[in-house]
Design an enzyme around this catalytic site. Structure first.
Site, PDB file in Angstrom:
ATOM      1  N   ASN A  15       2.007  -4.875  -3.163  1.00 13.96           N
ATOM      2  CA  ASN A  15       0.684  -5.253  -3.219  1.00 13.96           C
ATOM      3  C   ASN A  15       0.010  -4.094  -2.632  1.00 13.96           C
ATOM      4  O   ASN A  15       0.372  -3.197  -1.870  1.00 13.96           O
ATOM      5  CB  ASN A  15       0.564  -6.355  -1.945  1.00 13.96           C
ATOM      6  CG  ASN A  15      -0.753  -6.947  -1.725  1.00 13.96           C
ATOM      7  OD1 ASN A  15      -0.977  -7.483  -2.515  1.00 13.96           O
ATOM      8  ND2 ASN A  15      -0.954  -6.990  -0.455  1.00 13.96           N
TER       9      ASN A  15
ATOM     10  N   GLU B 114      -5.920 -10.638  -1.548  1.00  9.36           N
ATOM     11  CA  GLU B 114      -6.791 -10.724  -0.409  1.00  9.36           C
ATOM     12  C   GLU B 114      -8.210 -10.671  -0.848  1.00  9.36           C
ATOM     13  O   GLU B 114      -9.063  -9.649  -0.355  1.00  9.36           O
ATOM     14  CB  GLU B 114      -6.418  -9.373   0.239  1.00  9.36           C
ATOM     15  CG  GLU B 114      -4.781  -9.164   0.609  1.00  9.36           C
ATOM     16  CD  GLU B 114      -4.386  -8.092   1.421  1.00  9.36           C
ATOM     17  OE1 GLU B 114      -5.269  -7.580   1.967  1.00  9.36           O
ATOM     18  OE2 GLU B 114      -3.117  -7.722   1.648  1.00  9.36           O
TER      19      GLU B 114
ATOM     20  N   GLU C 132       0.552  -1.177  -0.062  1.00  5.69           N
ATOM     21  CA  GLU C 132      -0.066   0.076  -0.042  1.00  5.69           C
ATOM     22  C   GLU C 132       0.838   1.255   0.033  1.00  5.69           C
ATOM     23  O   GLU C 132       0.558   2.057   0.863  1.00  5.69           O
ATOM     24  CB  GLU C 132      -0.923  -0.044   1.184  1.00  5.69           C
ATOM     25  CG  GLU C 132      -1.907  -1.045   0.871  1.00  5.69           C
ATOM     26  CD  GLU C 132      -2.681  -1.482   2.335  1.00  5.69           C
ATOM     27  OE1 GLU C 132      -2.861  -0.815   2.965  1.00  5.69           O
ATOM     28  OE2 GLU C 132      -3.511  -2.464   2.243  1.00  5.69           O
TER      29      GLU C 132
ATOM     30  N   ASP D 144     -12.193 -10.460  -1.227  1.00  7.51           N
ATOM     31  CA  ASP D 144     -13.281 -10.665  -0.525  1.00  7.51           C
ATOM     32  C   ASP D 144     -14.322  -9.705  -1.238  1.00  7.51           C
ATOM     33  O   ASP D 144     -13.819  -8.605  -1.899  1.00  7.51           O
ATOM     34  CB  ASP D 144     -13.488 -10.395   1.015  1.00  7.51           C
ATOM     35  CG  ASP D 144     -12.608  -9.262   1.444  1.00  7.51           C
ATOM     36  OD1 ASP D 144     -12.549  -8.039   0.671  1.00  7.51           O
ATOM     37  OD2 ASP D 144     -12.107  -9.207   2.722  1.00  7.51           O
TER      38      ASP D 144
END
Length: 352
Positions: free
Chosen positions: A202, A267, A161, A269
């Site tokens: 990432n 990651e 990030e 969802d």
């Protein structure tokens, strides 16, 4: 978007079978069905889940974790606050436990994460550092942690990030003190400590083509041109139904591939505003299938990891009040339509 919605009726029925809510020959056949990992391996991909140490005492949970997936990501156990709680004092307890669990189940590990602005110990975040001091602290931490797990993990999310939504650098302790060069340094130090681990940058909200993913594309191009060891880009894919599906995901994966980089959905969802309804769960199932198909369509997209597999241990409700139901298994560890949609996507897609 792919036309996965045409298959949702079958996915809903299959979800009932997988949950043990149907009987007869179809239900009996499910007892011997291939797992998500089995089907992904047919495409040369992996299918993984994050996990965290508190839930490892739940035997029903670990049974599914150990059988359905072939890649594991420690949600918190390898972050800085856990691994170096005091300066120069390292604690591998949580990370080692997950690595050992993965080994027992013949799974690989995506290690997460070396350099992040969040979940730092107080000794690090509360002090004013000179550039020389902080660079030495960062190098020691990366070198020590990567060496500890050398040969035990498949890859590292080296820097997590690093950019804002507009594509500017995030004003972190690392950027403000060391400048943008900290990213290249972190990658070099990680590579020196374990030359065989795959090294990733990432981030979230980089699934679609846009300012933030453009920033990563430019940075990756620059790093590759300078010979900095970078192997892949991790697209977190924390998605929400109310914000729309990232329709340019496949195109985005392809442009990173053209730089000679792997990509991974790291990651995943798909949250929704509660309460969950049949309609929302059907749309969620379609999104899970669509993003999996996008990965399968791009040769250098190496795999998909969901951010823990069950709503029972999801991070979403605590961070997004009024939202949840984000994962393919519900809070009772019962498969939802999203699970069957994933199976169907992995079965139907032509191997690339």
């Amino acid at each position: 978007m792919p036309k996965t919605r045409l298959r949702l009726a079958g996915a809903l029925a299959a979800a009932l079978v997988a949950a043990g809510l149907a009987t007869g020959p179809a239900a009996q056949a499910q007892e011997h069905r291939p797992t998500l990992a089995d089907l992904a391996q047919r495409h040369g991909r992996y299918f993984g889940s994050a996990t965290d140490n508190p839930e490892l005492t739940d035997s029903a949970y670990t049974k599914i974790l150990g059988s359905e997936f072939d890649m594991i990501t420690p949600g918190n156990g390898m972050k800085w606050y856990a691994t170096e709680p005091r300066q120069g004092v390292f604690d591998w307890t949580d990370g080692d436990r997950i690595v050992n669990l993965a080994r027992r189940h013949h799974q690989r590990v995506r290690a997460h994460t070396l350099v992040w602005h969040s979940q730092l110990p107080d000794w690090l975040s509360s002090k004013e550092w000179t550039a020389g001091e902080l660079r030495a602290v960062l190098k020691k931490h990366i070198t020590t942690e990567v060496r500890h797990y050398r040969g035990k993990v498949y890859s590292w999310d080296v820097v997590n990030e690093a950019f804002n939504e507009d594509g500017s650098y995030r004003e972190t302790i690392w950027y403000k003190t060391l400048g943008p060069g900290y990213i290249a340094d972190a990658l070099r130090w990680a590579h020196q400590a374990d030359p065989h681990a795959r090294l990733y940058l990432n981030d979230y909200n980089i699934e679609a083509v846009g300012p933030k993913s453009d920033a990563y594309h430019r940075l990756a191009e620059e790093l590759k041109a300078r010979g900095v060891p970078l192997d892949g880009i991790g697209l977190q894919a924390h998605l929400a139904l109310q914000y729309g599906y990232p329709a340019t995901l496949e195109d985005n994966l392809r442009r990173f591939s053209r730089l000679g980089l792997d990509t991974a959905l790291t990651e995943v969802d798909v949250r929704m505003q509660l309460p969950a309804t049949d309609e929302k769960l059907a749309e969620q199932a379609a999104w899970y299938a669509d993003l999996t198909e996008a990965c399968l369509a791009v040769r250098r997209c190496v795999g998909v990891t969901i951010w823990d597999y069950t709503d029972k241990y999801s991070w979403i409700p605590a961070f997004f009040p009024g939202e949840g139901a984000a994962l393919p298994w519900d809070e009772r560890l019962t498969p939802k339509p999203a699970y069957s949609a994933l199976l169907e996507a992995l079965r139907q897609r032509t191997v690339t």
